[in-house]
Design an enzyme around this catalytic site. Structure first.
Site, short mmCIF file in Angstrom:
data_model
loop_
_atom_site.label_atom_id
_atom_site.label_comp_id
_atom_site.label_asym_id
_atom_site.label_seq_id
_atom_site.Cartn_x
_atom_site.Cartn_y
_atom_site.Cartn_z
CD GLN A 191 15.51 48.10 65.31
OE1 GLN A 191 16.51 47.08 66.33
NE2 GLN A 191 14.39 48.68 66.41
CE1 TYR A 219 5.40 51.56 73.34
CE2 TYR A 219 4.39 50.23 72.53
CZ TYR A 219 4.21 50.14 73.39
OH TYR A 219 3.70 49.73 74.20
CG ASN A 224 14.06 51.42 61.14
OD1 ASN A 224 14.90 51.09 61.08
ND2 ASN A 224 13.46 50.01 62.03
CD GLU A 240 8.79 57.03 70.27
OE1 GLU A 240 9.30 57.32 71.64
OE2 GLU A 240 8.87 55.89 69.18
CG ASP A 302 9.95 47.32 67.67
OD1 ASP A 302 10.31 47.11 68.53
OD2 ASP A 302 10.75 48.11 66.57
CB CYS A 327 14.28 44.28 71.85
SG CYS A 327 13.28 44.51 73.32
CD GLU A 361 14.49 43.23 67.22
OE1 GLU A 361 13.72 43.99 67.62
OE2 GLU A 361 15.48 43.03 68.61
#
Length: 381
Positions: A191, A219, A224, A240, A302, A327, A361
């Site tokens: 990010q 994801y 994070n 991921e 995400d 996003c 976002e």
């Protein structure tokens, strides 16, 4: 984003217009009034990259306008970058200009910095790098470290990568009173707005604070959201596809002493196939127990700008609770249109990750309709 649009004095008005635009787009999805999280008006980007433009003895950072992609626009100042990158930019240029070895066929420069005070500089070339380049780059690193403390330099060219220092930086984020350390690799996704990122993570953790059972995350990147969210669940299965992100996520687990997360390298589409029992994946054999034995009541997603594909939407619609970070408000609206058949939006948040652009976002908490869980009673702020 043209630098002429960076107008800090108008930040609040520009944000209000963007909030209104996104809220109108998502209004048919029956979202509540948005909680709005602002960004610093300057100095918010922890990453930046520029093409390098050579004109005789002159050397400049340049960007290109969308409507005129062939005309370089010199970048003399970059106020949206964090203070460290703003200090590095002119100092690097001053070192490069008189140094033929370092500037020869230099094509692009990439900066990464962190709130923890570490920085990484990547120099991309259209030529092979040799021992002379490495010698000069080591001297460059020594000179620039006076400005930013811990600095690594990477030289890249076709099929070549030379690392002076490390190929990652450590980031430190204070999430609800606990400091999390994240390994962030060069050229891997992170990010870009660290302070807004903190707000996003804290919002997600707040939504999860009343939930029970286990969490499935799609994801997950470098962990994070995963690491702080793990405090709210018994077990987390996080997936991921990118190898470098999986490696970083596992390192971040060890660094932060988090032991209730299982990181599995699978694409979202593959997770959907596994959840539906359509395929068996050898990588799932690494789990301490079969996937179907986890008490997966909540899913956190995400996704990239394309949003969730139709099959993944169907899969996540079977969960009691969905926490969705997006996003791209347009693809979020498309996904919410389908998820509205089974779920209702209980919370809605907007995070200004990219000031002075149209990008916003979004965060939504969805609960299954007629669900009696405590999540359905979460108070709107």
């Amino acid at each position: 984003m043209p630098l002429s649009s960076v107008t800090p004095a108008q930040y609040e008005d520009l944000l209000a217009a963007k909030v209104a635009r996104v809220s109108e787009l998502l209004a048919p999805c029956d979202v509540p009034q948005a909680q709005v999280y602002t960004s610093p008006s300057t100095g918010f980007r922890m990453r930046a990259e520029f093409r390098m433009w050579h004109d005789g003895d002159e050397l400049d950072y340049v960007m290109f306008r969308r409507d005129d992609p062939k005309t370089p626009v010199p970048v003399r100042e970059f106020p949206i970058a964090c203070e460290t990158i703003q200090r590095l930019m002119p100092a690097l240029l001053a070192e490069l200009k008189p140094n033929h070895t370092l500037r020869h066929k230099l094509f692009q420069v990439e900066f990464i910095s962190t709130l923890a005070g570490e920085s990484l500089l990547t120099l991309v070339y259209h030529r092979k790098l040799d021992g002379a380049w490495e010698t000069e780059a080591r001297h460059l690193r020594s000179q620039l470290r006076n400005l930013c403390g811990d600095l690594s330099i990477i030289g890249r060219s076709r099929k070549q990568k030379l690392v002076l220092g490390r190929e990652w930086v450590w980031e430190e984020l204070d999430i609800d009173g606990r400091c999390y350390r994240y390994q962030q690799y060069e050229q891997a996704f992170t990010q870009p707005n660290a302070r807004v990122n903190i707000q996003m993570i804290q919002w997600a953790c707040h939504q999860a604070s009343t939930l029970d059972g286990d969490l499935l995350e799609l994801y997950c990147g470098n962990g994070n959201f995963t690491l702080p969210l793990a405090r709210e669940f018994d077990q987390v299965v996080a997936t991921e596809l990118a190898k470098v992100s999986v490696r970083a996520a596992r390192e971040n687990m060890r660094e932060n002493g988090v032991d209730n997360i299982q990181i599995i390298r699978l694409a979202a589409e593959e997770v959907t196939q596994a959840m539906n029992g359509e395929r068996e994946f050898r990588r799932l054999a690494d789990l301490p127990k079969p996937l179907h034995e986890y008490d997966l009541r909540t899913v956190f997603v995400d996704p990239p700008r394309a949003g969730l594909d139709a099959q993944t939407v169907q899969m996540v619609s079977r969960f009691e609770t969905i926490i969705y970070i997006s996003c791209n408000p347009q693809t979020l609206a498309d996904n919410l249109h389908e998820l509205g058949n089974t779920h209702e939006v209980k919370q809605f948040a907007l995070f200004d990750q990219f000031p002075y652009t149209e990008h916003m976002e979004c965060g939504v908490l969805l609960c299954r309709k007629n669900q009696s869980s405590s999540a359905a009673n979460t108070q709107r702020e």
